[in-house]
Design a protein around this motif. Structure first.
Motif, PDB file in Angstrom:
ATOM      1  N   VAL A   1       0.829  -1.208   0.000  1.00  0.00           N
ATOM      2  CA  VAL A   1       0.000   0.000   0.000  1.00  0.00           C
ATOM      3  C   VAL A   1       0.868   1.264   0.000  1.00  0.00           C
ATOM      4  O   VAL A   1       0.572   2.234  -0.698  1.00  0.00           O
ATOM      5  CB  VAL A   1      -1.010  -0.012   1.177  1.00  0.00           C
ATOM      6  N   SER A   2       1.972   1.234   0.745  1.00  0.00           N
ATOM      7  CA  SER A   2       2.790   2.460   0.744  1.00  0.00           C
ATOM      8  C   SER A   2       3.475   2.671  -0.610  1.00  0.00           C
ATOM      9  O   SER A   2       3.757   3.804  -1.001  1.00  0.00           O
ATOM     10  CB  SER A   2       3.779   2.507   1.910  1.00  0.00           C
ATOM     11  N   LYS A   3       3.694   1.581  -1.347  1.00  0.00           N
ATOM     12  CA  LYS A   3       4.244   1.726  -2.700  1.00  0.00           C
ATOM     13  C   LYS A   3       3.228   2.455  -3.596  1.00  0.00           C
ATOM     14  O   LYS A   3       3.579   3.348  -4.364  1.00  0.00           O
ATOM     15  CB  LYS A   3       4.558   0.346  -3.278  1.00  0.00           C
ATOM     16  N   LYS A   4       1.978   2.057  -3.471  1.00  0.00           N
ATOM     17  CA  LYS A   4       0.913   2.713  -4.256  1.00  0.00           C
ATOM     18  C   LYS A   4       0.734   4.164  -3.808  1.00  0.00           C
ATOM     19  O   LYS A   4       0.512   5.061  -4.631  1.00  0.00           O
ATOM     20  CB  LYS A   4      -0.404   1.946  -4.107  1.00  0.00           C
ATOM     21  N   ARG A   5       0.817   4.364  -2.499  1.00  0.00           N
ATOM     22  CA  ARG A   5       0.715   5.730  -1.969  1.00  0.00           C
ATOM     23  C   ARG A   5       1.798   6.611  -2.597  1.00  0.00           C
ATOM     24  O   ARG A   5       1.521   7.729  -3.050  1.00  0.00           O
ATOM     25  CB  ARG A   5       0.899   5.701  -0.447  1.00  0.00           C
ATOM     26  N   ASP A   6       3.025   6.109  -2.615  1.00  0.00           N
ATOM     27  CA  ASP A   6       4.131   6.903  -3.146  1.00  0.00           C
ATOM     28  C   ASP A   6       3.967   7.203  -4.637  1.00  0.00           C
ATOM     29  O   ASP A   6       4.323   8.280  -5.105  1.00  0.00           O
ATOM     30  CB  ASP A   6       5.474   6.207  -2.870  1.00  0.00           C
ATOM     31  N   ARG A   7       3.390   6.251  -5.354  1.00  0.00           N
ATOM     32  CA  ARG A   7       3.131   6.479  -6.782  1.00  0.00           C
ATOM     33  C   ARG A   7       2.064   7.576  -6.954  1.00  0.00           C
ATOM     34  O   ARG A   7       2.183   8.461  -7.801  1.00  0.00           O
ATOM     35  CB  ARG A   7       2.694   5.168  -7.454  1.00  0.00           C
ATOM     36  N   LEU A   8       1.015   7.501  -6.115  1.00  0.00           N
ATOM     37  CA  LEU A   8      -0.042   8.518  -6.155  1.00  0.00           C
ATOM     38  C   LEU A   8       0.545   9.900  -5.868  1.00  0.00           C
ATOM     39  O   LEU A   8       0.243  10.879  -6.557  1.00  0.00           O
ATOM     40  CB  LEU A   8      -1.089   8.211  -5.080  1.00  0.00           C
ATOM     41  N   ILE A   9       1.395   9.955  -4.856  1.00  0.00           N
ATOM     42  CA  ILE A   9       2.003  11.240  -4.472  1.00  0.00           C
ATOM     43  C   ILE A   9       2.846  11.780  -5.634  1.00  0.00           C
ATOM     44  O   ILE A   9       2.730  12.950  -6.009  1.00  0.00           O
ATOM     45  CB  ILE A   9       2.843  11.085  -3.183  1.00  0.00           C
ATOM     46  N   ALA A  10       3.649  10.902  -6.214  1.00  0.00           N
ATOM     47  CA  ALA A  10       4.507  11.341  -7.326  1.00  0.00           C
ATOM     48  C   ALA A  10       3.661  11.842  -8.492  1.00  0.00           C
ATOM     49  O   ALA A  10       3.970  12.859  -9.121  1.00  0.00           O
ATOM     50  CB  ALA A  10       5.403  10.190  -7.766  1.00  0.00           C
ATOM     51  N   GLY A  11       2.566  11.138  -8.767  1.00  0.00           N
ATOM     52  CA  GLY A  11       1.692  11.518  -9.883  1.00  0.00           C
ATOM     53  C   GLY A  11       0.997  12.847  -9.634  1.00  0.00           C
ATOM     54  O   GLY A  11       0.934  13.707 -10.521  1.00  0.00           O
ATOM     55  N   LEU A  12       0.486  13.037  -8.435  1.00  0.00           N
ATOM     56  CA  LEU A  12      -0.265  14.264  -8.135  1.00  0.00           C
ATOM     57  C   LEU A  12       0.649  15.474  -8.015  1.00  0.00           C
ATOM     58  O   LEU A  12       0.236  16.601  -8.263  1.00  0.00           O
ATOM     59  CB  LEU A  12      -1.093  14.081  -6.855  1.00  0.00           C
ATOM     60  N   LYS A  13       1.905  15.210  -7.658  1.00  0.00           N
ATOM     61  CA  LYS A  13       2.876  16.305  -7.565  1.00  0.00           C
ATOM     62  C   LYS A  13       3.098  16.977  -8.915  1.00  0.00           C
ATOM     63  O   LYS A  13       3.543  18.116  -8.978  1.00  0.00           O
ATOM     64  CB  LYS A  13       4.226  15.755  -7.082  1.00  0.00           C
ATOM     65  N   GLU A  14       2.808  16.227  -9.988  1.00  0.00           N
ATOM     66  CA  GLU A  14       2.995  16.790 -11.333  1.00  0.00           C
ATOM     67  C   GLU A  14       2.001  17.904 -11.628  1.00  0.00           C
ATOM     68  O   GLU A  14       2.177  18.671 -12.570  1.00  0.00           O
ATOM     69  CB  GLU A  14       2.849  15.685 -12.390  1.00  0.00           C
ATOM     70  N   ILE A  15       0.933  17.970 -10.833  1.00  0.00           N
ATOM     71  CA  ILE A  15      -0.047  19.053 -11.034  1.00  0.00           C
ATOM     72  C   ILE A  15       0.603  20.349 -10.554  1.00  0.00           C
ATOM     73  O   ILE A  15       1.055  20.437  -9.414  1.00  0.00           O
ATOM     74  CB  ILE A  15      -1.343  18.764 -10.241  1.00  0.00           C
ATOM     75  N   PRO A  16       0.675  21.355 -11.438  1.00  0.00           N
ATOM     76  CA  PRO A  16       1.326  22.599 -11.019  1.00  0.00           C
ATOM     77  C   PRO A  16       0.583  23.272  -9.871  1.00  0.00           C
ATOM     78  O   PRO A  16      -0.636  23.149  -9.758  1.00  0.00           O
ATOM     79  CB  PRO A  16       1.304  23.474 -12.283  1.00  0.00           C
ATOM     80  N   HIS A  17       1.325  23.956  -9.033  1.00  0.00           N
ATOM     81  CA  HIS A  17       0.759  24.690  -7.898  1.00  0.00           C
ATOM     82  C   HIS A  17      -0.101  23.795  -7.013  1.00  0.00           C
ATOM     83  O   HIS A  17      -1.260  24.084  -6.722  1.00  0.00           O
ATOM     84  CB  HIS A  17      -0.005  25.924  -8.369  1.00  0.00           C
ATOM     85  N   SER A  18       0.503  22.666  -6.651  1.00  0.00           N
ATOM     86  CA  SER A  18      -0.128  21.753  -5.702  1.00  0.00           C
ATOM     87  C   SER A  18       0.906  21.458  -4.629  1.00  0.00           C
ATOM     88  O   SER A  18       2.094  21.739  -4.824  1.00  0.00           O
ATOM     89  CB  SER A  18      -0.528  20.460  -6.403  1.00  0.00           C
ATOM     90  N   ALA A  19       0.476  20.911  -3.519  1.00  0.00           N
ATOM     91  CA  ALA A  19       1.434  20.538  -2.469  1.00  0.00           C
ATOM     92  C   ALA A  19       0.859  19.415  -1.627  1.00  0.00           C
ATOM     93  O   ALA A  19      -0.352  19.365  -1.366  1.00  0.00           O
ATOM     94  CB  ALA A  19       1.742  21.738  -1.589  1.00  0.00           C
TER      95      ALA A  19
END
Lengths: 133, 394
Positions: free
Chosen positions: B263-281
């Protein structure tokens, strides 16, 4: 029970009149980021008729739906009629809003009033007189 | 449907449902009755107590079953306050982003004359142990700090906090509702005096929780009546729910190493993917967080609209936006980590579990990107940001 009526969801999912009017002659923005809702209304008024209206909204589902419905209610209408638009009319046209979301419809009313004020200032037209006519 | 709101509640496991059904159908007697049918229910109840105790390193007599996490929090804090009052110690330390079951109880105590110190949780959503130690006074009777945050998932240094409390002779309670069944917790190794937990957060039933209280600590009942739970919690026990909760917990503990890894592997992938959205944190420390918790702020949009459109795409998630709470303020957790109102309204929490596949993760990333983009497209706030009329915060 769903949070919102089908009408609200329809206007939220497919908002009408979204966008900007480049040559608008009445623009109103109300709300603030603190409470989480900002509405901006663009009016193009010709011969005392709202020929075109567009909106931009930062806000929840009911804020977007209220903006959309409000534009539908005023498009093509004479200014004298638009001035009388109430939040209640917006909410009723949406088949109701949850109590704690009524302020979204108030915001829609205020955005339109604010755009009319702007129109008045820009054109020097006395809208109140128009109502008398 | 992709269910990404496990921090709100989890689906009951098949094992927990089977146990519950069996107890309801066959062993439905009252554990306080002396005939054999009642005594069978009593056996099931005590067996469940043993299972729960073993899962957290406690003794069975230290486990009290409750209606859930909120009741356990209330009872633990009110009991510790009563001990403090008796000893003339009326200072309690907690953190600014506790669950309301803790914060509202502390507000009540404040009105009764207690002094409450809420520790800063900083931008990363973590309490600093040295700041806790500095806040402890001669009249401190209780430290109550959650093991993991329910919104942003940050995991507190529980063991260190417990050590400091032991050193100063102060009781330590932890609201471990989000942590139990998700990360390892051992009340002995982690120096915990009191701990609250809720079964529906680890695939057990709703309406069941437990409070661990170290045997040397005096617990006061919140509910007066019969002598159930050794006189500390009156009312006929919810035996089917308790039995199911115990089985769900053992199952979760058993699966934890594998769950935690995948699950933490999937979490980290989600985080990496969403970080690509500009002006997000991302909200909260990126690593010191629950295996399934992802929490982001996106500038220029509002969270409720985001949730409704994600729901249309089959994704069930949550937000700390004011519009989702029915109040004018966004989540106190996001405000506590220093997010201003402007961006706190645009928050999204995805809390996943092992049922979410890798494809689901990619679909969620694509969907969030699409919806954020769409909403920004007619947001006057986003327009002002892009036109330089307003300054970006994220």
């Amino acid at each position: 029970m769903a949070l919102y009526s089908d009408k609200v969801m329809d206007h939220f999912r497919n908002p009408r009149n979204v966008g900007v009017i480049e040559d608008a002659n009445g623009i109103g923005e109300v709300g603030n980021v603190m409470c989480g809702d900002i509405m901006k209304m663009y009016l193009k008024i010709e011969d005392d008729i709202v020929k075109d209206v567009k909106f931009e909204t930062f806000g929840c589902g009911s804020a977007i739906a209220s903006s959309s419905m409000a534009t539908e209610l005023i498009k093509g209408k004479p200014v004298s009629e638009v001035m009388k638009l109430t939040n209640k009319a917006v909410a009723e046209a949406l088949d109701g809003l949850p109590d704690y979301k009524m302020h979204c419809s108030v915001l829609a009313e205020e955005a339109i009033q604010s755009a009319l004020e702007d129109y008045k200032k820009r054109t020097g037209k006395n809208i109140e007189e128009a109502i008398e006519v | 449907m992709i269910y990404a709101d496990n921090a709100a509640t989890t689906k009951m496991s098949d094992k927990a449902i089977d146990t519950m059904m069996k107890v309801m159908k066959e062993d439905w007697g009252n554990p306080s009755s002396l005939y054999s049918h009642g005594q069978k229910a009593k056996e099931i109840l005590e067996e469940a107590r043993k299972k729960v105790a073993s899962a957290i390193g406690a003794e069975p007599r230290e486990i009290y079953f409750t209606s859930g996490g909120s009741e356990a929090d209330n009872q633990a804090i009110m009991s510790a306050a009563a001990i403090g009052r008796k000893n003339g110690k009326m200072h309690i330390i907690s953190s600014a982003f506790e669950h309301h079951a803790v914060l509202h109880t502390l507000e009540k105590l404040e009105k009764e004359g207690f002094e409450i110190t809420l520790l800063d949780v900083h931008e990363n959503g973590l309490v600093v142990p040295s700041e806790l130690e500095a806040a402890i006074k001669d009249n401190t009777c209780l430290v109550t700090i959650m093991a993991a945050n329910n919104e942003i998932g940050t995991i507190q240094p529980v063991r260190e906090i417990g050590e400091i409390c032991r050193k100063h002779g102060v009781l330590f309670h932890t609201d471990a509702v989000q942590a139990i069944g998700h990360i390892p917790i051992n009340v002995v190794l982690d120096n915990i005096d009191m701990l609250s937990s809720s079964a529906h957060k680890f695939h057990g039933p709703k309406g069941v929780g437990f409070l661990y209280v170290k045997k040397t600590v005096r617990l006061n009942p919140l509910i007066e009546g019969g002598a159930q739970e050794r006189g500390k919690r009156a009312g006929t026990e919810n035996v089917p729910g308790i039995a199911a909760a115990a089985d769900a917990l053992l199952e979760a503990i058993d699966k934890m190493p594998e769950y935690s890894y995948s699950v933490s592997k999937k979490r980290d992938r989600l985080i990496a993917g969403l970080k690509e959205i500009p002006h997000s944190a991302i909200n909260g420390d990126e690593k010191k967080r629950l295996p399934g918790n992802v929490n982001f702020c996106f500038e220029g949009i509002e969270g409720e609209s985001l949730l409704l459109l994600l729901d249309d795409k089959g994704i069930q998630a949550s937000s700390g936006s004011a519009c989702t709470s029915g109040s004018l303020d966004p989540s106190h957790v996001l405000l506590a980590i220093g997010r201003v109102h402007d961006v706190a309204h645009g928050s999204l929490r995805l809390s996943i579990d092992e049922d979410v596949s890798d494809d689901d993760v990619e679909y969620m990333i694509d969907s969030v990107k699409e919806v954020v983009d769409y909403l920004r497209g007619f947001s006057p706030v986003w327009r002002d940001l892009t036109e330089g009329k307003r300054e970006y915060i994220l």
